[in-house]
Design an enzyme around this catalytic site. Structure first.
Site, mmCIF file in Angstrom:
data_model
loop_
_atom_site.group_PDB
_atom_site.id
_atom_site.type_symbol
_atom_site.label_atom_id
_atom_site.label_comp_id
_atom_site.label_asym_id
_atom_site.label_seq_id
_atom_site.Cartn_x
_atom_site.Cartn_y
_atom_site.Cartn_z
ATOM 1 N N GLU A 275 -70.709 50.123 8.006
ATOM 2 C CA GLU A 275 -71.316 49.109 8.652
ATOM 3 C C GLU A 275 -72.484 49.183 9.661
ATOM 4 O O GLU A 275 -73.395 48.377 9.413
ATOM 5 C CB GLU A 275 -70.129 48.453 9.561
ATOM 6 C CG GLU A 275 -68.955 47.607 9.081
ATOM 7 C CD GLU A 275 -69.233 46.729 8.362
ATOM 8 O OE1 GLU A 275 -69.777 45.744 8.579
ATOM 9 O OE2 GLU A 275 -68.404 46.548 7.008
ATOM 10 N N TRP A 278 -75.187 48.977 6.861
ATOM 11 C CA TRP A 278 -75.498 47.367 6.676
ATOM 12 C C TRP A 278 -76.582 47.086 7.703
ATOM 13 O O TRP A 278 -77.704 46.289 7.310
ATOM 14 C CB TRP A 278 -74.112 46.446 7.111
ATOM 15 C CG TRP A 278 -73.604 46.151 5.843
ATOM 16 C CD1 TRP A 278 -72.238 46.572 5.342
ATOM 17 C CD2 TRP A 278 -74.017 45.279 4.796
ATOM 18 N NE1 TRP A 278 -71.929 46.119 4.258
ATOM 19 C CE2 TRP A 278 -72.971 45.343 3.808
ATOM 20 C CE3 TRP A 278 -75.073 44.339 4.378
ATOM 21 C CZ2 TRP A 278 -73.011 44.231 2.744
ATOM 22 C CZ3 TRP A 278 -75.075 43.698 3.573
ATOM 23 C CH2 TRP A 278 -74.040 43.552 2.429
ATOM 24 N N TRP A 306 -80.756 20.420 2.068
ATOM 25 C CA TRP A 306 -79.936 20.364 3.114
ATOM 26 C C TRP A 306 -79.576 18.990 3.498
ATOM 27 O O TRP A 306 -80.296 18.151 3.628
ATOM 28 C CB TRP A 306 -80.273 21.196 4.058
ATOM 29 C CG TRP A 306 -80.535 22.767 3.611
ATOM 30 C CD1 TRP A 306 -81.631 23.374 3.514
ATOM 31 C CD2 TRP A 306 -79.678 23.638 3.364
ATOM 32 N NE1 TRP A 306 -81.698 24.500 3.074
ATOM 33 C CE2 TRP A 306 -80.300 24.918 3.051
ATOM 34 C CE3 TRP A 306 -78.212 23.969 3.331
ATOM 35 C CZ2 TRP A 306 -79.734 26.176 2.543
ATOM 36 C CZ3 TRP A 306 -77.513 25.206 3.203
ATOM 37 C CH2 TRP A 306 -78.202 26.142 2.647
ATOM 38 N N ASN A 341 -66.588 39.335 13.578
ATOM 39 C CA ASN A 341 -67.292 39.516 12.421
ATOM 40 C C ASN A 341 -66.916 38.726 11.343
ATOM 41 O O ASN A 341 -67.505 37.849 10.609
ATOM 42 C CB ASN A 341 -67.735 40.874 11.922
ATOM 43 C CG ASN A 341 -68.753 40.679 10.789
ATOM 44 O OD1 ASN A 341 -69.915 40.417 11.062
ATOM 45 N ND2 ASN A 341 -68.601 41.263 9.660
ATOM 46 N N TRP A 359 -79.211 27.098 6.536
ATOM 47 C CA TRP A 359 -78.725 28.096 7.467
ATOM 48 C C TRP A 359 -79.803 28.487 8.614
ATOM 49 O O TRP A 359 -79.302 29.148 9.410
ATOM 50 C CB TRP A 359 -78.693 29.307 6.316
ATOM 51 C CG TRP A 359 -80.204 29.791 5.668
ATOM 52 C CD1 TRP A 359 -80.599 29.164 4.384
ATOM 53 C CD2 TRP A 359 -81.130 30.513 6.229
ATOM 54 N NE1 TRP A 359 -81.933 29.710 4.266
ATOM 55 C CE2 TRP A 359 -82.184 30.483 5.283
ATOM 56 C CE3 TRP A 359 -81.324 31.260 7.378
ATOM 57 C CZ2 TRP A 359 -83.435 31.180 5.529
ATOM 58 C CZ3 TRP A 359 -82.384 31.994 7.633
ATOM 59 C CH2 TRP A 359 -83.587 31.879 6.625
ATOM 60 N N TRP A 382 -76.743 35.514 7.821
ATOM 61 C CA TRP A 382 -76.735 34.048 7.728
ATOM 62 C C TRP A 382 -77.068 33.860 6.181
ATOM 63 O O TRP A 382 -76.730 33.049 5.372
ATOM 64 C CB TRP A 382 -77.577 33.440 8.547
ATOM 65 C CG TRP A 382 -76.833 32.832 9.685
ATOM 66 C CD1 TRP A 382 -76.711 33.455 11.074
ATOM 67 C CD2 TRP A 382 -76.041 31.542 9.889
ATOM 68 N NE1 TRP A 382 -75.898 32.903 12.011
ATOM 69 C CE2 TRP A 382 -75.493 31.584 11.292
ATOM 70 C CE3 TRP A 382 -75.858 30.591 8.994
ATOM 71 C CZ2 TRP A 382 -74.531 30.494 11.650
ATOM 72 C CZ3 TRP A 382 -75.085 29.448 9.509
ATOM 73 C CH2 TRP A 382 -74.444 29.559 10.644
#
Length: 477
Positions: A275, A278, A306, A341, A359, A382
Site C-alpha cells: 500500500e 501504491w 457527465w 479506504n 470525478w 479518484w
C-alpha cells in the site's frame, strides 16, 4: 558556515534528508516555516488538512525549542522571504526537500532564482517518497502506467539498494544568534469547527507511537482487517506521511524488520508495504503526467458526458443518498476529516458510476475535506474509481453499495456508528433499509436505483470509448 532549513512536507527532525545534509555542512542554522498565501490562505485555516498541518508545525516548534532553537514562522511569499532572511543572517545555504506537485515545483523554481541573485545556494534532496519517478522505469526507459509491474520494479530496486532511514541526525548545535521567538510570527490559532472536530494530534512523536502500535498490534491481521471499516485494522498514518511527520523510509524499514523477526507478521507486512508502494506509484504518475490533475489519464474518457446533478452531489456530500454504506462513509469524512479506504472506493464509485458525476468534482471535495488530502494519491484514487486512470481493470467495474456493505460491514456496526437513524435495525436490513419496509423516520429512500444507474453508466462509458479522437481532443481542452 550558516544555513537555513525550509520545512514544508517534512515536519520532523529525524530521518529528514535535506536537514541532515544541511547539518553536515553548517555550524549555525535557523529552521523556517513559511505561511505561503498561495497554499495557506486565511480562509483555508478551518480545513481539516490545514488544522492538522498547523498542529504538526506547533509540535515541531516545541521539539526545536527543547534543543534551544526557535522555529522562524514567516508569512508571505517564499521567494521574497527566504532570500531576505538568508541575506540578513548571512546564510550561504538554504535547504529543503523536493516538492511533488507542479504548483509547488514552480514556487521552488522562483525561490532558487531569487537565492541565486544574492549568492545563496539551494540544497535540495528527495524525501517525500523513497524512489523518484525517474528511478523506477521500464526496460525501454518509459514510465509505468499500471501498478503491478511498477510494484515489481519498485521492490527489485529496494532489494538492490534499500533506502534505510538515518539512524540519528546530528543537528547543528548553534542557532544563528539574535533570532529567538520574538523574530517569529505566531502560528494562527484555529478553533475546532463543528464538523471535522475529531482530528488526530499532529507531530513526529505521535506518528512514531502510532507506527509502533500498528506494527505491534494490528499488522499481522492487516490482510483480513484492512477492508473492514468496523474494525481498527489500518495504520491511520496517512496524515503523518502527507506532512512528513514520519518518513516512508522508516515505515517500510521497521515493517520489514518486524517481518524478519516475526514470521506470523510477514503476510500483513507485505500487504501493508505494498500500500505504501501504491503511494509512490501515484506520485510517479503525477510527476510523469501532470495533466492528470485536470484530465483523464486515459484520454478516451475525456469524452464522457457527465451529469449536471447538483441535488445528487449535495445528497452525496451530506451522507443522505439512501445507501447506508455510502452515507456512513461520507458522514465519517464530515465528522473526522478521514475516511476508511474501502469506503473511499465505494463512495467514489457511487458518485462517478451511480450518479455519473465528474470525478474531478468529487476529487476537489475530498481534497478540501480530508486531513490527509494529497494531490497525487487523491487524484490517483479518484481516477481509479472512475475507471479513467491507471487501473488495468475494465470500465465496467461498478461497486454495488449494498453488496459492499454486506460484505465488509456484515453486522452493520460501522453504519450504526455514523447513522444513528438506523441503529434500531437488524443486521439483515441495515444495508438496504427500504427492502423489507420503509426506512426509519428521518432516513431517505435511495436517490437512484443502482441497477438502472449501472446500465446508464455502462452506456455512457461505451459511448465515450467509441467517440472519434477529434471529439476526445475537444473534450480535454
Amino acid at each position: 558556515m550558516r544555513g537555513l532549513h525550509w520545512f514544508r512536507n517534512d515536519l520532523r527532525l529525524q530521518d529528514n534528508s535535506a536537514l541532515a545534509a544541511l547539518a553536515d555542512r553548517v555550524d549555525e542554522w535557523l529552521p523556517v516555516f513559511v505561511l505561503d498565501p498561495e497554499f495557506l490562505s486565511r480562509h483555508s485555516f478551518e480545513r481539516p488538512r490545514t488544522r492538522f498541518l498547523l498542529d504538526c508545525v506547533a509540535s515541531l516548534a516545541r521539539d526545536l525549542a527543547k534543543r534551544g532553537v526557535s522555529l522562524q514562522v514567516l508569512e508571505g511569499k517564499p521567494e521574497e522571504l527566504l532570500p531576505a532572511l538568508a541575506r540578513e543572517t548571512r546564510s550561504e545555504l538554504v535547504s529543503w526537500n523536493l516538492a511533488s506537485t507542479p504548483l509547488a515545483q514552480r514556487r521552488d523554481a522562483r525561490v532558487e532564482t531569487a537565492l541565486a541573485r544574492i549568492g545563496a545556494a539551494p540544497l535540495v534532496l528527495r524525501d517525500h517518497t523513497i524512489f523518484g519517478p525517474e528511478e523506477i522505469r521500464t526496460r525501454t526507459g518509459g514510465f509505468y502506467s499500471i501498478y503491478t509491474p511498477y510494484r515489481n520494479a519498485w521492490w527489485d530496486a529496494w532489494h538492490r539498494a534499500p533506502r534505510l532511514p538515518a539512524r540519528r541526525i546530528r543537528l547543528p548545535e548553534n542557532p544563528i544568534p539574535g533570532f529567538g521567538r520574538r523574530r517569529s510570527a505566531p502560528l494562527p490559532g484555529v478553533a475546532p469547527s463543528e464538523e471535522a472536530s475529531a482530528l488526530p494530534r499532529g507531530g513526529e512523536a505521535v506518528a512514531r507511537r502510532r507506527l509502533g502500535r500498528f506494527l505491534a498490534d494490528s499488522v499481522a491481521r492487516y490482510p483480513e482487517d484492512r477492508d473492514r471499516p468496523d474494525r481498527d485494522g489500518t495504520s491511520r498514518l496517512s496524515p503523518y506521511l502527507r506532512f512528513g511527520a514520519i518518513s516512508v523510509r522508516r515505515c517500510v524499514s521497521e515493517a520489514l524488520q518486524l517481518a524478519r523477526d516475526e514470521p506470523a507478521a510477514r503476510a500483513g507486512v507485505k500487504k501493508w508495504a505494498d500500500e505504501l508502494v501504491w503511494r509512490e506509484f501515484y506520485h510517479a504518475v503525477l510527476a510523469n503526467s501532470p495533466r492528470v490533475l485536470t484530465q483523464s489519464f486515459r484520454p478516451e474518457y475525456d469524452a464522457l458526458e457527465w451529469a449536471d446533478d447538483d441535488e445528487g452531489f449535495e445528497a452525496w456530500t451530506a451522507g443522505r443518498t439512501g445507501y447506508p454504506f455510502v452515507d456512513a462513509g461520507m458522514r465519517q469524512l464530515r465528522a473526522t476529516g478521514w475516511m476508511h479506504n474501502r469506503l473511499r472506493m465505494v463512495v467514489a464509485s457511487f458518485l462517478t458510476k451511480d450518479l455519473l458525476i465528474d470525478w474531478r468534482r468529487g476529487a476537489r471535495y475530498f481534497y478540501e475535506a480530508l486531513v490527509d488530502g494529497d494531490p497525487a494519491s487523491n487524484n490517483g484514487g479518484w481516477q481509479w474509481a472512475a475507471s479513467t486512470g491507471t487501473d488495468a481493470q475494465p470500465y465496467f467495474r461498478i461497486f454495488n453499495p449494498v453488496a459492499q456493505g454486506e460484505r465488509f460491514d456484515p453486522e452493520g456496526r460501522y453504519v450504526k456508528r455514523w447513522i444513528p437513524e438506523l441503529r434500531g435495525l437488524p443486521a439483515d436490513r441495515i444495508h438496504a433499509p427500504w427492502q423489507k419496509g420503509d426506512p426509519p423516520s428521518g432516513y431517505p429512500r435511495p436517490i437512484v436505483d443502482h441497477g438502472e444507474a449501472r446500465l446508464r453508466a455502462l452506456a455512457a462509458y461505451r459511448k465515450a470509448r467509441q467517440a472519434p479522437s477529434s471529439a476526445r481532443t475537444r473534450a480535454s481542452r
